[in-house]
Motif scaffolding. Structure first.
Motif, PDB file in Angstrom:
ATOM      1  N   GLY A   1       0.815  -1.219   0.000  1.00 41.82           N
ATOM      2  CA  GLY A   1       0.000   0.000   0.000  1.00 41.82           C
ATOM      3  C   GLY A   1       0.844   1.264   0.000  1.00 41.82           C
ATOM      4  N   THR A   2       1.968   1.241  -0.746  1.00 44.08           N
ATOM      5  CA  THR A   2       2.893   2.378  -0.825  1.00 44.08           C
ATOM      6  C   THR A   2       3.147   3.001   0.559  1.00 44.08           C
ATOM      7  OG1 THR A   2       1.092   3.884  -1.459  1.00 44.08           O
ATOM      8  CG2 THR A   2       2.411   2.979  -3.251  1.00 44.08           C
ATOM      9  N   ASP A   3       3.451   2.132   1.528  1.00 45.00           N
ATOM     10  CA  ASP A   3       3.618   2.610   2.903  1.00 45.00           C
ATOM     11  C   ASP A   3       4.834   3.522   3.083  1.00 45.00           C
ATOM     12  OD1 ASP A   3       1.347   1.360   3.724  1.00 45.00           O
ATOM     13  OD2 ASP A   3       2.346  -0.378   4.622  1.00 45.00           O
ATOM     14  N   GLY A   4       5.966   3.097   2.532  1.00 49.01           N
ATOM     15  CA  GLY A   4       7.190   3.888   2.709  1.00 49.01           C
ATOM     16  C   GLY A   4       7.068   5.274   2.102  1.00 49.01           C
ATOM     17  N   SER A   5       6.544   5.324   0.871  1.00 46.56           N
ATOM     18  CA  SER A   5       6.428   6.634   0.214  1.00 46.56           C
ATOM     19  C   SER A   5       5.334   7.474   0.864  1.00 46.56           C
ATOM     20  CB  SER A   5       6.186   6.468  -1.288  1.00 46.56           C
ATOM     21  OG  SER A   5       5.189   5.506  -1.551  1.00 46.56           O
ATOM     22  N   ALA A   6       4.271   6.821   1.358  1.00 44.48           N
ATOM     23  CA  ALA A   6       3.216   7.578   2.054  1.00 44.48           C
ATOM     24  C   ALA A   6       3.784   8.221   3.315  1.00 44.48           C
ATOM     25  CB  ALA A   6       2.042   6.666   2.404  1.00 44.48           C
ATOM     26  N   ALA A   7       4.635   7.472   4.006  1.00 46.65           N
ATOM     27  CA  ALA A   7       5.258   8.024   5.216  1.00 46.65           C
ATOM     28  C   ALA A   7       6.169   9.191   4.851  1.00 46.65           C
ATOM     29  CB  ALA A   7       6.037   6.941   5.949  1.00 46.65           C
ATOM     30  N   MET A   8       6.910   9.044   3.745  1.00 44.79           N
ATOM     31  CA  MET A   8       7.793  10.130   3.325  1.00 44.79           C
ATOM     32  C   MET A   8       6.980  11.354   2.925  1.00 44.79           C
ATOM     33  SD  MET A   8      10.953  10.096   0.599  1.00 44.79           S
ATOM     34  CE  MET A   8      11.980   8.922   1.463  1.00 44.79           C
ATOM     35  N   ALA A   9       5.807  11.108   2.348  1.00 44.84           N
ATOM     36  CA  ALA A   9       4.947  12.216   1.922  1.00 44.84           C
ATOM     37  C   ALA A   9       4.136  12.782   3.100  1.00 44.84           C
ATOM     38  CB  ALA A   9       4.005  11.753   0.818  1.00 44.84           C
ATOM     39  N   GLY A  10       4.287  12.163   4.262  1.00 43.90           N
ATOM     40  CA  GLY A  10       3.693  12.729   5.472  1.00 43.90           C
ATOM     41  C   GLY A  10       2.212  12.457   5.660  1.00 43.90           C
ATOM     42  N   HIS A  11       1.677  11.459   4.969  1.00 46.84           N
ATOM     43  CA  HIS A  11       0.275  11.163   5.249  1.00 46.84           C
ATOM     44  C   HIS A  11       0.032   9.685   5.481  1.00 46.84           C
ATOM     45  CE1 HIS A  11      -0.786   9.938   1.085  1.00 46.84           C
ATOM     46  NE2 HIS A  11       0.287  10.635   0.858  1.00 46.84           N
ATOM     47  N   PHE A  12       0.953   9.084   6.188  1.00 43.76           N
ATOM     48  CA  PHE A  12       0.788   7.689   6.589  1.00 43.76           C
ATOM     49  C   PHE A  12       0.039   7.689   7.923  1.00 43.76           C
ATOM     50  CE2 PHE A  12       2.188   3.896   8.857  1.00 43.76           C
ATOM     51  CZ  PHE A  12       1.958   2.922   7.915  1.00 43.76           C
ATOM     52  N   SER A  13      -1.069   6.970   7.950  1.00 44.22           N
ATOM     53  CA  SER A  13      -1.879   6.971   9.169  1.00 44.22           C
ATOM     54  C   SER A  13      -1.259   6.040  10.214  1.00 44.22           C
ATOM     55  CB  SER A  13      -3.300   6.522   8.820  1.00 44.22           C
ATOM     56  OG  SER A  13      -3.862   5.826   9.900  1.00 44.22           O
ATOM     57  N   GLU A  14      -1.049   6.566  11.422  1.00 45.46           N
ATOM     58  CA  GLU A  14      -0.419   5.762  12.473  1.00 45.46           C
ATOM     59  C   GLU A  14      -1.266   4.554  12.874  1.00 45.46           C
ATOM     60  OE1 GLU A  14       2.352   7.654  15.513  1.00 45.46           O
ATOM     61  OE2 GLU A  14       1.340   9.404  14.643  1.00 45.46           O
ATOM     62  N   ASP A  15      -2.583   4.649  12.616  1.00 39.83           N
ATOM     63  CA  ASP A  15      -3.454   3.491  12.896  1.00 39.83           C
ATOM     64  C   ASP A  15      -3.022   2.273  12.079  1.00 39.83           C
ATOM     65  OD1 ASP A  15      -4.868   5.184  14.463  1.00 39.83           O
ATOM     66  OD2 ASP A  15      -6.471   5.549  13.002  1.00 39.83           O
ATOM     67  N   ALA A  16      -2.501   2.540  10.877  1.00 39.15           N
ATOM     68  CA  ALA A  16      -2.107   1.445   9.985  1.00 39.15           C
ATOM     69  C   ALA A  16      -0.936   0.645  10.550  1.00 39.15           C
ATOM     70  CB  ALA A  16      -1.756   1.993   8.608  1.00 39.15           C
ATOM     71  N   LEU A  17      -0.203   1.222  11.489  1.00 41.22           N
ATOM     72  CA  LEU A  17       0.947   0.507  12.059  1.00 41.22           C
ATOM     73  C   LEU A  17       0.537  -0.791  12.741  1.00 41.22           C
ATOM     74  CD1 LEU A  17       2.930   3.497  13.597  1.00 41.22           C
ATOM     75  CD2 LEU A  17       3.637   2.075  11.668  1.00 41.22           C
ATOM     76  N   LYS A  18      -0.692  -0.812  13.252  1.00 35.62           N
ATOM     77  CA  LYS A  18      -1.165  -1.999  13.981  1.00 35.62           C
ATOM     78  C   LYS A  18      -1.618  -3.113  13.038  1.00 35.62           C
ATOM     79  CE  LYS A  18      -3.212   0.985  17.489  1.00 35.62           C
ATOM     80  NZ  LYS A  18      -4.045   1.969  16.772  1.00 35.62           N
ATOM     81  N   LEU A  19      -1.854  -2.755  11.778  1.00 31.97           N
ATOM     82  CA  LEU A  19      -2.374  -3.750  10.833  1.00 31.97           C
ATOM     83  C   LEU A  19      -1.341  -4.830  10.530  1.00 31.97           C
ATOM     84  CD1 LEU A  19      -4.084  -1.370   8.236  1.00 31.97           C
ATOM     85  CD2 LEU A  19      -5.181  -2.615  10.114  1.00 31.97           C
ATOM     86  N   LYS A  20      -1.853  -6.037  10.316  1.00 28.01           N
ATOM     87  CA  LYS A  20      -0.984  -7.163   9.933  1.00 28.01           C
ATOM     88  C   LYS A  20      -0.610  -7.017   8.460  1.00 28.01           C
ATOM     89  CE  LYS A  20      -0.201 -11.162  12.447  1.00 28.01           C
ATOM     90  NZ  LYS A  20      -0.576 -10.777  13.749  1.00 28.01           N
ATOM     91  N   SER A  21       0.656  -7.132   8.179  1.00 21.70           N
ATOM     92  CA  SER A  21       1.077  -7.106   6.777  1.00 21.70           C
ATOM     93  C   SER A  21       1.110  -8.532   6.246  1.00 21.70           C
ATOM     94  CB  SER A  21       2.454  -6.461   6.659  1.00 21.70           C
ATOM     95  OG  SER A  21       3.439  -7.344   7.148  1.00 21.70           O
ATOM     96  N   GLN A  22       1.305  -8.647   4.953  1.00 22.69           N
ATOM     97  CA  GLN A  22       1.365  -9.956   4.291  1.00 22.69           C
ATOM     98  C   GLN A  22       2.446 -10.863   4.903  1.00 22.69           C
ATOM     99  OE1 GLN A  22      -0.531 -10.509   1.173  1.00 22.69           O
ATOM    100  NE2 GLN A  22       0.103 -12.643   1.404  1.00 22.69           N
ATOM    101  N   SER A  23       3.470 -10.245   5.494  1.00 27.13           N
ATOM    102  CA  SER A  23       4.593 -11.005   6.076  1.00 27.13           C
ATOM    103  C   SER A  23       4.197 -11.726   7.351  1.00 27.13           C
ATOM    104  CB  SER A  23       5.740 -10.043   6.394  1.00 27.13           C
ATOM    105  OG  SER A  23       5.336  -9.175   7.451  1.00 27.13           O
ATOM    106  N   GLY A  24       3.054 -11.342   7.936  1.00 31.02           N
ATOM    107  CA  GLY A  24       2.659 -11.896   9.223  1.00 31.02           C
ATOM    108  C   GLY A  24       2.977 -10.928  10.358  1.00 31.02           C
ATOM    109  N   LEU A  25       3.926 -10.037  10.114  1.00 32.32           N
ATOM    110  CA  LEU A  25       4.248  -9.017  11.117  1.00 32.32           C
ATOM    111  C   LEU A  25       3.278  -7.848  10.961  1.00 32.32           C
ATOM    112  CD1 LEU A  25       8.137  -8.766  10.614  1.00 32.32           C
ATOM    113  CD2 LEU A  25       6.931 -10.094  12.348  1.00 32.32           C
ATOM    114  N   THR A  26       3.091  -7.097  12.056  1.00 33.96           N
ATOM    115  CA  THR A  26       2.341  -5.856  11.880  1.00 33.96           C
ATOM    116  C   THR A  26       3.254  -4.897  11.108  1.00 33.96           C
ATOM    117  OG1 THR A  26       3.208  -4.863  13.904  1.00 33.96           O
ATOM    118  CG2 THR A  26       1.155  -6.143  14.105  1.00 33.96           C
TER     119      THR A  26
END
Ligand SMILES: [Zn+2]
Length: 425
Positions: A147-172
Motif C-alpha cells: 500500500g505504498t507505505d514507505g512513500s506515504a510516510a515520506m509524503a507525510g500522510h501515513f496513518s499511524e493506525d495502519a501501524l497496527k495492521l498485519k502485513s502480508q509477512s505476518g508481522l504488523t
C-alpha cells in the motif's frame, strides 16, 4: 564570442553524453541476482515486504549502492536513501528510485527495473565522472506492494493506525518497519517537507500491454489514476425457487447482473481511458433452490480525472434506480473512503522526458498509470515524473512478468537525460 562559448559548451555536453553508455548486461545480471532473494518453498518469488527475503534483498541492494559510492541511510519508515553529493550543496536534491519488494508469487521486474535502473544511472555518472549541480538521492521505498507505505510516510500522510495492521509477512506494519531497520515508534519523522526535493522521477515497467501492442519504446506518464470503491448491496426477497412464479420474484442476483452490465455500458459509453469494474460478488443465501434475497457487490472506478469518476458514478447510480424500479429490489451504495486520489505528474518534467525520448530517437506515447506507484505519494511533496518501459505480454504481478534488457536500458537512457535536464534548469 559569447555565442561561440555557448556553442562549444553545448558541443562538449553533447560529446560527453554521446560517450555515455548504459550497461545492459550489468542490469540484467542484477535483476537475476536480486531475484534470488526471497523464494517460497516452491521456489516462487516471495520477496514480500518485511520478510527474510526482503531483508536479504535490501542488504544486497545496499551493498551495490555502497559500492557505487552512495551515502546510505534508512529513514524511520524503512526507506533506503542513497545520497550523492552535487556541486552546490544548497540546491535541493533530485530524487529517483522505486521499490524492490514484491507481491506473493510476483515477478522480477515490477519495482526492480526502476531500482536497478536508478542505480545504473549512478554507475554511469561515476564512470563518466559527471557531478551534477544538485545533490542526488536514490530512494528504495519500503513496502510498496502493501500500500505504498514507505512513500506515504515520506509524503507525510501515513496513518499511524495502519501501524497496527498485519502485513502480508505476518508481522504488523510497526514490527515490519523495525525488522528492516526503520523506527516505527517515530514514523512521522520519515515525513519530508513539501519543496524539500527538486523533483522525484520513477522509472517503472508498464504492467500493461499498451506499449507492446503499439510497438512503442517509452510511455510518458501523465498521471496515476485515482481509484474509488463502493460496496453495493442489492436487497430483494429470498423465496422458494420452485413455488414462486417468475413474474412474482424480487431476485436480487438478477438485478445485480443487470447492474454489472449497466456498469460496463456506462463506463464504455463515454470517450476516455476510464475503467470500471464489479470485481466481487456474493449472493445470499446461496442455494440451488432459493431465489437470492441479497447480493453484495464491489464497484471500482479509476480515472485520472477525479470529477469524471464521480460523474460516471452518478450515471451508474441512476441506472441502479431504473433497475430497482423494474425489479422490485433496493440498491444501496456505501462509499469506501480509502483508495487513492489521482496524482498528476509535473508538466515540465513530462516535457523533459519527451525531449529526452525524441533526442534518443525513441518512439513514445503519453499514457496514464492504472496501477498505484510510489510516485503517486511523492506527488504530494514534489514535482514528479514517471517513465514506463514495455512489459512483455502486458503481464505483471506474476512470475511471467518480463521486460527486455534493451527496454530497461532505453528507460535508463531516458531517465538519465531527464535527470540531467532537471539538474540544468
Ligand atoms: Zn511497482
Amino acid at each position: 564570442m559569447r555565442y561561440t562559448i555557448t556553442f562549444l559548451l553545448l558541443l562538449l555536453s553533447a560529446i560527453s553524453y554521446a560517450q555515455v553508455t548504459v550497461n545492459q548486461q550489468r542490469m540484467e545480471k542484477r535483476i537475476a541476482e536480486l531475484s534470488q532473494f526471497g523464494k517460497d518453498a516452491n521456489g516462487r518469488g516471495y520477496r514480500v515486504a518485511y520478510t527474510k527475503g526482503d531483508i536479504e534483498g535490501r542488504m544486497y541492494f545496499m551493498g551495490l549502492m555502497r559500492n557505487a559510492g552512495l551515502d546510505i541511510s534508512i529513514d524511520n519508515a524503512g526507506n533506503i536513501i542513497g545520497k550523492r553529493k552535487g556541486k552546490d550543496p544548497l540546491l535541493k536534491p533530485i530524487a529517483f528510485g522505486s521499490h524492490i519488494d514484491m507481491v506473493p508469487d510476483g515477478g522480477n521486474y515490477d519495482g526492480n527495473v526502476g531500482s536497478i535502473g536508478a542505480l545504473e544511472l549512478i554507475e554511469i555518472l561515476n564512470e563518466n565522472k559527471i557531478i551534477t549541480k544538485h545533490p542526488l538521492e536514490l530512494i528504495i521505498f519500503s513496502n510498496e506492494e502493501g500500500g505504498t507505505d514507505g512513500s506515504a510516510a515520506m509524503a507525510g500522510h501515513f496513518s499511524e493506525d495502519a501501524l497496527k495492521l498485519k502485513s502480508q509477512s505476518g508481522l504488523t506494519i510497526a514490527e515490519g518497519i523495525k525488522a528492516i531497520g526503520g523506527n516505527s515508534d517515530h514514523i512521522k519523522a520519515a515525513a519530508r517537507k513539501k519543496g524539500e526535493l527538486t523533483a522525484f522521477v520513477e522509472l517503472h515497467i508498464e504492467q500493461g500491454g499498451l506499449l507492446e501492442k503499439e510497438k512503442l519504446q517509452i510511455g510518458v506518464v501523465e498521471g496515476i489514476v485515482g481509484i474509488e470503491h463502493w460496496e453495493v448491496s442489492v436487497e430483494g426477497f429470498a423465496n422458494h425457487a420452485g413455488t414462486t412464479p417468475m413474474n412474482m420474484r424480487n431476485d436480487a442476483l438478477l438485478a445485480a447482473s443487470k447492474f454489472i452490465v449497466a456498469v460496463n455500458e456506462e463506463i464504455t459509453k463515454v470517450p476516455g481511458r476510464q475503467v470500471g469494474t464489479v470485481g466481487k460478488i456474493a449472493a445470499m443465501p446461496g442455494a440451488f433452490n432459493v431465489i437470492p434475497g441479497k447480493v453484495n457487490l464491489g464497484l471500482e472506478i479509476r480515472d485520472l480525472n477525479y470529477e469524471k469518476i464521480w460523474q460516471l458514478f452518478k450515471t451508474i447510480e441512476q441506472r441502479a434506480k431504473d433497475i430497482e424500479a423494474a425489479s422490485g429490489t433496493h440498491f444501496t451504495f456505501a462509499y469506501q473512503n480509502n483508495p487513492a486520489k489521482p496524482a498528476l505528474t509535473d508538466k515540465s518534467i513530462q516535457d523533459k522526458i519527451v525531449s529526452a525520448v525524441k533526442s534518443l530517437g525513441f518512439s513514445y506515447q503519453y499514457m496514464q498509470s492504472g496501477a498505484g506507484h510510489d510516485a503517486q505519494e511523492m506527488a504530494f511533496i514534489a514535482p514528479v515524473g514517471m517513465i514506463f518501459v514495455p512489459s512483455v505480454g502486458g503481464i505483471s504481478h506474476s512470475p511471467k512478468e518480463f521486460t527486455k534488457g534493451v527496454d530497461m536500458a532505453n528507460g535508463v537512457k531516458v531517465l538519465l537525460k531527464t535527470i540531467l535536464a532537471i539538474d540544468k534548469q
